[in-house]
Design a protein around this motif. Sequence first.
Motif, PDB file in Angstrom:
ATOM      1  N   UNK A 162      -2.576  26.562   8.118  1.00 28.85           N
ATOM      2  CA  UNK A 162      -1.149  26.371   8.320  1.00 28.85           C
ATOM      3  C   UNK A 162      -0.879  24.883   8.469  1.00 28.85           C
ATOM      4  N   UNK A 163       0.231  24.421   7.885  1.00 28.84           N
ATOM      5  CA  UNK A 163       0.543  23.003   7.814  1.00 28.84           C
ATOM      6  C   UNK A 163       1.901  22.720   8.447  1.00 28.84           C
ATOM      7  N   UNK A 164       1.990  21.632   9.194  1.00 26.57           N
ATOM      8  CA  UNK A 164       3.261  21.195   9.760  1.00 26.57           C
ATOM      9  C   UNK A 164       3.410  19.693   9.578  1.00 26.57           C
ATOM     10  N   UNK A 165       4.653  19.231   9.601  1.00 22.27           N
ATOM     11  CA  UNK A 165       4.930  17.799   9.614  1.00 22.27           C
ATOM     12  C   UNK A 165       5.911  17.514  10.738  1.00 22.27           C
ATOM     13  N   UNK A 166       5.765  16.325  11.296  1.00 28.84           N
ATOM     14  CA  UNK A 166       6.690  15.862  12.317  1.00 28.84           C
ATOM     15  C   UNK A 166       6.884  14.367  12.096  1.00 28.84           C
ATOM     16  N   UNK A 167       8.130  13.919  12.178  1.00 29.91           N
ATOM     17  CA  UNK A 167       8.438  12.510  11.980  1.00 29.91           C
ATOM     18  C   UNK A 167       8.887  11.921  13.315  1.00 29.91           C
ATOM     19  N   UNK A 168       8.261  10.794  13.681  1.00 33.58           N
ATOM     20  CA  UNK A 168       8.646  10.061  14.887  1.00 33.58           C
ATOM     21  C   UNK A 168       8.953   8.627  14.489  1.00 33.58           C
ATOM     22  N   UNK A 169       9.738   7.952  15.329  1.00 32.83           N
ATOM     23  CA  UNK A 169      10.226   6.633  14.939  1.00 32.83           C
ATOM     24  C   UNK A 169       9.526   5.454  15.607  1.00 32.83           C
ATOM     25  N   UNK A 170       8.511   5.710  16.438  1.00 28.97           N
ATOM     26  CA  UNK A 170       7.851   4.587  17.108  1.00 28.97           C
ATOM     27  C   UNK A 170       6.408   4.943  17.459  1.00 28.97           C
ATOM     28  N   UNK A 171       5.640   3.901  17.763  1.00 27.13           N
ATOM     29  CA  UNK A 171       4.260   4.110  18.201  1.00 27.13           C
ATOM     30  C   UNK A 171       4.214   4.840  19.537  1.00 27.13           C
ATOM     31  N   UNK A 172       5.192   4.580  20.425  1.00 25.72           N
ATOM     32  CA  UNK A 172       5.240   5.278  21.712  1.00 25.72           C
ATOM     33  C   UNK A 172       5.484   6.770  21.525  1.00 25.72           C
ATOM     34  N   UNK A 173       6.358   7.133  20.578  1.00 29.07           N
ATOM     35  CA  UNK A 173       6.631   8.545  20.310  1.00 29.07           C
ATOM     36  C   UNK A 173       5.440   9.218  19.635  1.00 29.07           C
ATOM     37  N   UNK A 174       4.602   8.426  18.983  1.00 23.35           N
ATOM     38  CA  UNK A 174       3.422   8.960  18.311  1.00 23.35           C
ATOM     39  C   UNK A 174       2.295   9.278  19.297  1.00 23.35           C
ATOM     40  N   UNK A 178       0.785  -1.221   0.000  1.00 22.74           N
ATOM     41  CA  UNK A 178       0.000   0.000   0.000  1.00 22.74           C
ATOM     42  C   UNK A 178       0.817   1.271   0.000  1.00 22.74           C
ATOM     43  N   UNK A 179       2.132   1.176  -0.107  1.00 25.74           N
ATOM     44  CA  UNK A 179       2.979   2.360  -0.122  1.00 25.74           C
ATOM     45  C   UNK A 179       2.918   3.027  -1.488  1.00 25.74           C
ATOM     46  N   UNK A 180       2.880   4.351  -1.480  1.00 26.99           N
ATOM     47  CA  UNK A 180       2.799   5.130  -2.710  1.00 26.99           C
ATOM     48  C   UNK A 180       3.490   6.474  -2.479  1.00 26.99           C
ATOM     49  N   UNK A 181       3.827   7.181  -3.536  1.00 30.87           N
ATOM     50  CA  UNK A 181       4.368   8.532  -3.374  1.00 30.87           C
ATOM     51  C   UNK A 181       3.294   9.452  -2.787  1.00 30.87           C
ATOM     52  N   UNK A 182       3.677  10.237  -1.783  1.00 31.63           N
ATOM     53  CA  UNK A 182       2.748  11.149  -1.124  1.00 31.63           C
ATOM     54  C   UNK A 182       3.380  12.530  -1.090  1.00 31.63           C
ATOM     55  N   UNK A 183       2.582  13.544  -1.379  1.00 36.29           N
ATOM     56  CA  UNK A 183       3.019  14.932  -1.297  1.00 36.29           C
ATOM     57  C   UNK A 183       2.086  15.656  -0.338  1.00 36.29           C
ATOM     58  N   UNK A 184       2.656  16.352   0.650  1.00 44.65           N
ATOM     59  CA  UNK A 184       1.852  17.098   1.622  1.00 44.65           C
ATOM     60  C   UNK A 184       2.273  18.562   1.609  1.00 44.65           C
ATOM     61  N   UNK A 185       1.321  19.430   1.916  1.00 43.88           N
ATOM     62  CA  UNK A 185       1.601  20.858   2.029  1.00 43.88           C
ATOM     63  C   UNK A 185       2.266  21.126   3.377  1.00 43.88           C
ATOM     64  N   UNK A 186       3.144  22.132   3.409  1.00 43.62           N
ATOM     65  CA  UNK A 186       3.781  22.553   4.659  1.00 43.62           C
ATOM     66  C   UNK A 186       3.900  24.072   4.681  1.00 43.62           C
ATOM     67  N   UNK A 187       4.012  24.613   5.889  1.00 37.23           N
ATOM     68  CA  UNK A 187       4.236  26.036   6.078  1.00 37.23           C
ATOM     69  C   UNK A 187       2.959  26.837   6.174  1.00 37.23           C
ATOM     70  N   UNK A 188       3.101  28.127   6.440  1.00 37.66           N
ATOM     71  CA  UNK A 188       1.941  29.013   6.508  1.00 37.66           C
ATOM     72  C   UNK A 188       1.236  29.071   5.160  1.00 37.66           C
ATOM     73  N   UNK A 189      -0.019  28.759   5.136  1.00 35.48           N
ATOM     74  CA  UNK A 189      -0.778  28.778   3.897  1.00 35.48           C
ATOM     75  C   UNK A 189      -0.518  27.594   2.985  1.00 35.48           C
ATOM     76  N   UNK A 190       0.347  26.690   3.377  1.00 37.01           N
ATOM     77  CA  UNK A 190       0.638  25.511   2.560  1.00 37.01           C
ATOM     78  C   UNK A 190       1.332  25.820   1.262  1.00 37.01           C
ATOM     79  N   UNK A 191       2.196  26.837   1.267  1.00 35.43           N
ATOM     80  CA  UNK A 191       2.860  27.255   0.037  1.00 35.43           C
ATOM     81  C   UNK A 191       4.018  26.386  -0.398  1.00 35.43           C
ATOM     82  N   UNK A 192       4.450  25.469   0.461  1.00 33.32           N
ATOM     83  CA  UNK A 192       5.537  24.550   0.096  1.00 33.32           C
ATOM     84  C   UNK A 192       5.016  23.122   0.192  1.00 33.32           C
ATOM     85  N   UNK A 193       5.777  22.170  -0.338  1.00 33.81           N
ATOM     86  CA  UNK A 193       5.389  20.764  -0.244  1.00 33.81           C
ATOM     87  C   UNK A 193       6.572  19.924   0.196  1.00 33.81           C
TER      88      UNK A 193
END
Length: 147
Positions: A109-121, A24-39
């Motif tokens: 406004x959009x943000x992303x954060x990456x965590x490495x485990x279910x506990x950190x999530x 089920x893995x596929x390329x994903x693009x998400x908006x980031x930043x104020x107003x989502x002006x970057x990806x």
Amino acid sequence: MTPETHPNTAAVDTTGPKTTDNDGFAPITVKVGPGGGRTQRFTGRQVGESRQVTRKAIDTVRIYLTRKGNFLVHKQSSAWSDYNELGDWTADWKNWRSILGKGEQSWGDYTTEVVDSLDALRPLVSPKVHRMIVDRVQHPVNHDLDV
């Protein structure tokens, strides 16, 4: 026998880009930043989503499992006060579902954060969403029953 000589056989193009693999893995693009002006782009699959609509904002959280086994948390905060600043919303009645919090909101406004485990999530999502993600990660996406 080739596809041209057998009427019940169709030619399949296997040279084109593969959008989703067996997991089920596929390329994903998400908006980031104020107003989502970057990806930002990555390879993963969505394993959870929650949306909270309040008097002040619509807060949407989408959780993705990445190819490397990390969790990417994509947050969108769409304040109602910001919607009025974006122009004449009365001219866009076709987009009434997003105004009411259904479907995709295009402002915020959009943000992303990456965590490495279910506990950190755990602190980043609600307990109900966390239970759902744990279940989806610990079990196969598709399970063929031999019944």
